[in-house]
Design a protein around this motif. Structure first.
Motif, PDB file in Angstrom:
ATOM      1  N   GLY A 134       0.834  -1.203   0.000  1.00  0.00           N
ATOM      2  CA  GLY A 134       0.000   0.000   0.000  1.00  0.00           C
ATOM      3  C   GLY A 134       0.866   1.249   0.000  1.00  0.00           C
ATOM      4  O   GLY A 134       0.701   2.157  -0.832  1.00  0.00           O
ATOM      5  N   HIS A 135       1.819   1.291   0.931  1.00  0.00           N
ATOM      6  CA  HIS A 135       2.747   2.428   0.966  1.00  0.00           C
ATOM      7  C   HIS A 135       3.503   2.538  -0.356  1.00  0.00           C
ATOM      8  O   HIS A 135       3.695   3.634  -0.898  1.00  0.00           O
ATOM      9  N   LEU A 136       3.943   1.367  -0.861  1.00  0.00           N
ATOM     10  CA  LEU A 136       4.783   1.400  -2.066  1.00  0.00           C
ATOM     11  C   LEU A 136       4.006   1.876  -3.284  1.00  0.00           C
ATOM     12  O   LEU A 136       4.584   2.466  -4.205  1.00  0.00           O
TER      13      LEU A 136
ATOM     14  N   LYS B 213      -7.237   4.755   2.237  1.00  0.00           N
ATOM     15  CA  LYS B 213      -7.352   3.855   3.395  1.00  0.00           C
ATOM     16  C   LYS B 213      -7.700   4.651   4.656  1.00  0.00           C
ATOM     17  O   LYS B 213      -8.516   4.229   5.459  1.00  0.00           O
ATOM     18  N   ASP B 214      -7.026   5.794   4.830  1.00  0.00           N
ATOM     19  CA  ASP B 214      -7.294   6.662   5.980  1.00  0.00           C
ATOM     20  C   ASP B 214      -8.071   7.867   5.466  1.00  0.00           C
ATOM     21  O   ASP B 214      -7.540   8.976   5.338  1.00  0.00           O
ATOM     22  N   MET B 215      -9.342   7.614   5.145  1.00  0.00           N
ATOM     23  CA  MET B 215     -10.137   8.623   4.439  1.00  0.00           C
ATOM     24  C   MET B 215     -10.308   9.912   5.244  1.00  0.00           C
ATOM     25  O   MET B 215     -10.193  11.012   4.698  1.00  0.00           O
TER      26      MET B 215
ATOM     27  N   ALA C 218      -7.757  -4.911   3.340  1.00  0.00           N
ATOM     28  CA  ALA C 218      -6.905  -3.763   3.025  1.00  0.00           C
ATOM     29  C   ALA C 218      -5.556  -3.935   3.713  1.00  0.00           C
ATOM     30  O   ALA C 218      -5.502  -4.276   4.903  1.00  0.00           O
ATOM     31  N   LEU C 219      -4.476  -3.717   2.985  1.00  0.00           N
ATOM     32  CA  LEU C 219      -3.148  -3.835   3.595  1.00  0.00           C
ATOM     33  C   LEU C 219      -3.006  -2.800   4.700  1.00  0.00           C
ATOM     34  O   LEU C 219      -3.436  -1.654   4.559  1.00  0.00           O
ATOM     35  N   SER C 220      -2.416  -3.219   5.814  1.00  0.00           N
ATOM     36  CA  SER C 220      -2.193  -2.321   6.946  1.00  0.00           C
ATOM     37  C   SER C 220      -1.039  -2.859   7.768  1.00  0.00           C
ATOM     38  O   SER C 220      -0.888  -4.086   7.917  1.00  0.00           O
TER      39      SER C 220
HETATM   40  P1  AMP Z   1       0.829   4.928   7.721  1.00  0.00           P
HETATM   41  O1  AMP Z   1       2.225   4.426   7.632  1.00  0.00           O
HETATM   42  O2  AMP Z   1      -0.143   3.912   8.238  1.00  0.00           O
HETATM   43  O3  AMP Z   1       0.732   6.268   8.411  1.00  0.00           O
HETATM   44  O4  AMP Z   1       0.359   5.189   6.219  1.00  0.00           O
HETATM   45  C1  AMP Z   1       1.082   6.057   5.375  1.00  0.00           C
HETATM   46  C2  AMP Z   1       0.245   6.330   4.137  1.00  0.00           C
HETATM   47  O5  AMP Z   1       0.001   5.106   3.446  1.00  0.00           O
HETATM   48  C3  AMP Z   1      -1.130   6.935   4.472  1.00  0.00           C
HETATM   49  O6  AMP Z   1      -1.424   7.962   3.522  1.00  0.00           O
HETATM   50  C4  AMP Z   1      -2.046   5.751   4.324  1.00  0.00           C
HETATM   51  O7  AMP Z   1      -3.376   6.112   3.988  1.00  0.00           O
HETATM   52  C5  AMP Z   1      -1.380   5.001   3.175  1.00  0.00           C
HETATM   53  N1  AMP Z   1      -1.804   3.594   3.188  1.00  0.00           N
HETATM   54  C6  AMP Z   1      -1.798   2.733   4.235  1.00  0.00           C
HETATM   55  N2  AMP Z   1      -2.315   1.542   3.872  1.00  0.00           N
HETATM   56  C7  AMP Z   1      -2.655   1.650   2.567  1.00  0.00           C
HETATM   57  C8  AMP Z   1      -3.242   0.760   1.611  1.00  0.00           C
HETATM   58  N3  AMP Z   1      -3.581  -0.486   1.937  1.00  0.00           N
HETATM   59  N4  AMP Z   1      -3.452   1.213   0.362  1.00  0.00           N
HETATM   60  C9  AMP Z   1      -3.118   2.491   0.014  1.00  0.00           C
HETATM   61  N5  AMP Z   1      -2.562   3.375   0.869  1.00  0.00           N
HETATM   62  C10 AMP Z   1      -2.329   2.964   2.131  1.00  0.00           C
END
Ligand code: AMP
Length: 275
Positions: free
Chosen positions: A33-35, A146-148, A180-182
């Motif tokens: 997701g991040h990538l 993902k983080d709407m 959803a990837l998390s």
């Molecule tokens: P985080 O590291 O959780 O703060 O996420 C960093 C960014 O990656 C944020 O803008 C998230 O919304 C995005 N992100 C996290 N998971 C996903 C996903 N499965 N698909 C797309 N973007 C994501």
């Protein structure tokens, strides 16, 4: 790839890049997701920068902060392979030195949703994002749907503070079964992992109802709760506007169905577009 561990020298490293800068803020523990955000930032700009920083200000629960996965070496390998130019590995003593007193607080758009569940969360998010925008000053910044609510909050922040930064929303990347990837998925045990796709299945079932003509928010929400069942309690399920995160009232003609639900100690967030 240049890896910086403090603010010192960051601007100089960025100044050596040419063209527009695309920036992706993350908390590390990177996945596809991040990538996807990084790849897009890379393809749309002359330079690409990423931050890895688990921001203590946005955690309302100290145990959650302590338990946040740290996979720095793997993260740096993935970013290098993705062609990133500059990475900031954030350090809380460097970013929040003694005397740091500023908090960035928004009203309205932070009400309800994650803001309602996690007091102080968005103040922490906005403070760090404003700080990172000040450090990187990118032309474009990439955030996931993902983080709407976070996306809507940052959009408001950028507009209100007249920051010349274009926000680029990116679609949610999922496992083959829809989850959803998390970074938090790795905390799920085997039975929780098996149950987790029910969240997306419920959202898709509600969207099917909508495609079939259902326009009552309560019916859409009910459909998601049905799919979650008893052992997967939902914190909230709502239909929200994609721009200002306002609740969408009947008849529901647009927006995204957003849900947060708990499997054991892990909270999962997801949403789908009504289109
Ligand atoms: P985080 O590291 O959780 O703060 O996420 C960093 C960014 O990656 C944020 O803008 C998230 O919304 C995005 N992100 C996290 N998971 C996903 C996903 N499965 N698909 C797309 N973007 C994501």
């Amino acid at each position: 790839m240049i890896v910086m561990r403090s603010q010192e020298g960051l601007r100089r490293a960025l100044a050596d890049l040419s063209g527009t800068l695309g920036f992706v803020p993350t908390m590390g523990a990177l996945h596809e997701g991040h990538l996807s955000l990084v790849t897009r930032a890379r393809s749309e700009n002359g330079g690409c920068a990423v931050s890895l920083f688990v921001n203590p200000l946005q955690f309302d629960d100290a145990a959650d902060y302590e338990a946040y996965p740290d996979t720095e070496a793997a993260d740096l390998g993935l970013l290098e392979a993705a062609g990133v130019d500059v990475v900031l590995v954030g350090n809380k003593d460097d970013l929040y030195p003694p005397g740091f007193a500023t908090r960035v607080d928004l009203t309205g758009v932070t009400d309800g949703g994650e803001g309602g569940q996690r007091p102080g969360h968005f103040q922490g998010v906005c403070t760090v994002v404003a700080k990172l925008f000040g450090l990187f000053w990118p032309q474009r910044a990439y955030f996931g749907w993902k983080d709407m609510q976070q996306l809507c909050v940052i959009r408001r922040l950028v507009k209100d503070l007249s920051m010349p930064i274009e926000l680029v929303p990116c679609e949610i990347v999922r496992e083959a079964d829809g989850l959803a990837l998390s970074s938090r998925n790795r905390r799920l045990d085997a039975s929780e992992r098996a149950a987790a796709p029910r969240l997306y299945r419920g959202l898709c079932a509600a969207r099917e109802l909508w495609h079939g003509g259902e326009r009552a928010a309560a019916a859409l929400v009910q459909r998601v709760f049905e799919e979650l069942g008893e052992n997967f309690p939902g914190d909230y399920v709502e239909v929200r506007d994609t721009t200002d995160y306002a609740l969408v009232h009947d008849p529901v003609e647009h927006g995204r169905i957003v849900a947060a639900a708990r499997l054991g100690a892990t909270r999962l967030l997801d949403n789908v577009s009504l289109s």
